[in-house]
Design a protein around this motif. Structure first.
Motif, PDB file in Angstrom:
ATOM      1  N   ILE A   1       0.813  -1.219   0.000  1.00  0.00           N
ATOM      2  CA  ILE A   1       0.000   0.000   0.000  1.00  0.00           C
ATOM      3  C   ILE A   1       0.844   1.266   0.000  1.00  0.00           C
ATOM      4  CG2 ILE A   1      -1.959  -1.114   1.134  1.00  0.00           C
ATOM      5  CD1 ILE A   1      -1.121   0.245   3.727  1.00  0.00           C
ATOM      6  N   ASN A   2       2.138   1.164   0.296  1.00  0.00           N
ATOM      7  CA  ASN A   2       3.001   2.341   0.349  1.00  0.00           C
ATOM      8  C   ASN A   2       3.995   2.346  -0.809  1.00  0.00           C
ATOM      9  OD1 ASN A   2       1.903   3.128   2.919  1.00  0.00           O
ATOM     10  ND2 ASN A   2       3.200   1.567   3.876  1.00  0.00           N
ATOM     11  N   ILE A   3       4.273   3.510  -1.353  1.00  0.00           N
ATOM     12  CA  ILE A   3       5.303   3.650  -2.377  1.00  0.00           C
ATOM     13  C   ILE A   3       6.660   3.663  -1.680  1.00  0.00           C
ATOM     14  CG2 ILE A   3       6.217   5.074  -4.242  1.00  0.00           C
ATOM     15  CD1 ILE A   3       3.444   6.294  -4.555  1.00  0.00           C
TER      16      ILE A   3
ATOM     17  N   GLU B   1      -0.036  10.181  -0.057  1.00  0.00           N
ATOM     18  CA  GLU B   1       0.599   9.385   0.989  1.00  0.00           C
ATOM     19  C   GLU B   1       1.405  10.273   1.933  1.00  0.00           C
ATOM     20  OE1 GLU B   1       2.901   6.051  -0.234  1.00  0.00           O
ATOM     21  OE2 GLU B   1       1.265   5.122  -1.368  1.00  0.00           O
ATOM     22  N   GLN B   2       2.129  11.223   1.385  1.00  0.00           N
ATOM     23  CA  GLN B   2       2.936  12.105   2.218  1.00  0.00           C
ATOM     24  C   GLN B   2       2.063  12.956   3.123  1.00  0.00           C
ATOM     25  OE1 GLN B   2       5.255  14.102  -0.786  1.00  0.00           O
ATOM     26  NE2 GLN B   2       6.839  12.522  -0.837  1.00  0.00           N
ATOM     27  N   LYS B   3       0.926  13.416   2.601  1.00  0.00           N
ATOM     28  CA  LYS B   3       0.002  14.197   3.419  1.00  0.00           C
ATOM     29  C   LYS B   3      -0.589  13.332   4.523  1.00  0.00           C
ATOM     30  CE  LYS B   3      -4.180  17.029   3.105  1.00  0.00           C
ATOM     31  NZ  LYS B   3      -5.230  17.576   2.189  1.00  0.00           N
ATOM     32  N   GLU B   4      -1.032  12.128   4.157  1.00  0.00           N
ATOM     33  CA  GLU B   4      -1.593  11.221   5.159  1.00  0.00           C
ATOM     34  C   GLU B   4      -0.547  10.814   6.193  1.00  0.00           C
ATOM     35  OE1 GLU B   4      -4.904   9.008   2.281  1.00  0.00           O
ATOM     36  OE2 GLU B   4      -2.986   8.048   2.705  1.00  0.00           O
ATOM     37  N   GLY B   5       0.711  10.700   5.742  1.00  0.00           N
ATOM     38  CA  GLY B   5       1.789  10.270   6.626  1.00  0.00           C
ATOM     39  C   GLY B   5       2.055  11.217   7.773  1.00  0.00           C
TER      40      GLY B   5
ATOM     41  N   GLN C   1       9.762   6.897  -4.577  1.00  0.00           N
ATOM     42  CA  GLN C   1       9.333   8.269  -4.332  1.00  0.00           C
ATOM     43  C   GLN C   1      10.394   9.261  -4.805  1.00  0.00           C
ATOM     44  OE1 GLN C   1       7.641   9.344  -0.541  1.00  0.00           O
ATOM     45  NE2 GLN C   1       6.994   7.242  -0.120  1.00  0.00           N
ATOM     46  N   ASN C   2      11.661   8.935  -4.534  1.00  0.00           N
ATOM     47  CA  ASN C   2      12.748   9.817  -4.973  1.00  0.00           C
ATOM     48  C   ASN C   2      12.793   9.919  -6.496  1.00  0.00           C
ATOM     49  OD1 ASN C   2      13.480  10.224  -2.302  1.00  0.00           O
ATOM     50  ND2 ASN C   2      15.038   8.629  -2.321  1.00  0.00           N
TER      51      ASN C   2
ATOM     52  N   ARG D   1       0.512  12.043  -7.853  1.00  0.00           N
ATOM     53  CA  ARG D   1      -0.622  12.408  -7.005  1.00  0.00           C
ATOM     54  C   ARG D   1      -0.760  11.441  -5.831  1.00  0.00           C
ATOM     55  NH1 ARG D   1      -3.103  13.371 -12.079  1.00  0.00           N
ATOM     56  NH2 ARG D   1      -4.130  11.344 -11.976  1.00  0.00           N
ATOM     57  N   ARG D   2      -0.567  10.149  -6.119  1.00  0.00           N
ATOM     58  CA  ARG D   2      -0.646   9.167  -5.043  1.00  0.00           C
ATOM     59  C   ARG D   2       0.454   9.403  -4.015  1.00  0.00           C
ATOM     60  NH1 ARG D   2       0.242   2.578  -5.480  1.00  0.00           N
ATOM     61  NH2 ARG D   2       0.772   2.328  -3.274  1.00  0.00           N
TER      62      ARG D   2
END
Length: 234
Positions: A4-6, A101-105, A11-12, A96-97
């Protein structure tokens, strides 16, 4: 890619891609019939989804370069343009995903590295660990939930019985394969359920330590709602 996580390395790679530059390079590749310049971007390092789209673009470009007849070249060019658009769209979607994820994190994180068992029995379990907080100024609270499912391996009467009964080792191998597939279904459902719970504003303090997965009333197995630990039974 994680379940579920990138992953951080992907991400980099995504962060290093300018979507406007990618669009320009895709158009240049179509015009010049070569895909050299987009390879300067770390597309292949952005995960399997984008890597597949890149591969399809390469295949479409090869077919376009090989086409000779005007009608065929018109067809392959259309295919190539669609593949290029799909590649650009895939990058934008993953960006966008990643941002989501970063916002939710900032408020919660689900550890999707779940240990895969070596052996399965009919009582399956998956433990999902997480951290959460109500505001970004709060300290992290760590927790976990273990989801349990008791499998009923009934014979499938709609499938004709084999003419020769499989050996005991073969029967056990088939049993392990089936249990493994059910465990993976349970694992994915557990991860997505915890994530969806937090996404919907769920209170981490109300997550139970254990939860017996509900079974489908028709099939007797798991369905898309089996791991929703906050969902009241109908």
């Amino acid at each position: 890619m994680g379940e579920i996580n990138i992953p951080r390395d992907q991400q980099n790679a995504l962060a290093a891609i300018d979507t406007n530059e990618l669009g320009r390079l895709v158009e240049q590749a179509i015009r010049e019939e070569r895909l050299g310049d987009p390879h300067h971007l770390p597309l292949a390092s952005c995960g399997p989804y984008i890597a597949r789209k890149l591969h399809y673009s390469e295949q479409a470009l090869t077919k376009h370069r090989q086409a000779k007849a005007p009608r065929k070249r018109a067809e392959t060019e259309n295919t190539l343009r669609r593949a290029g658009s799909d590649l650009s769209f895939a990058v934008e979607a993953m960006k966008r995903r990643m941002e989501e994820e970063q916002k939710e994190g900032q408020l919660f994180y689900i550890d999707d590295h779940v240990v895969h068992p070596y052996h399965f029995d009919k009582r399956l379990s998956v433990r999902v660990s997480y951290r959460w907080r109500r505001t970004v100024d709060d300290e992290w609270t760590f927790g976990s939930i273990t989801l349990v499912h008791d499998v009923d391996l009934r014979p499938e009467y709609t499938i004709p019985a084999p003419k020769r009964k499989p050996s005991a080792p073969k029967q056990e191998q088939d049993r392990q394969t089936e249990l493994c597939q059910i465990w993976e279904h349970l694992m994915r459902g557990a991860l997505y359920s915890v994530r969806d719970y937090f996404r919907e504003g769920g209170d981490g303090e109300k997550i139970p330590q254990t939860f017996q997965a509900t079974i489908d009333s028709h099939t007797g197995g798991l369905n898309n709602y089996s791991t929703r630990f906050w969902r009241q039974p109908a």
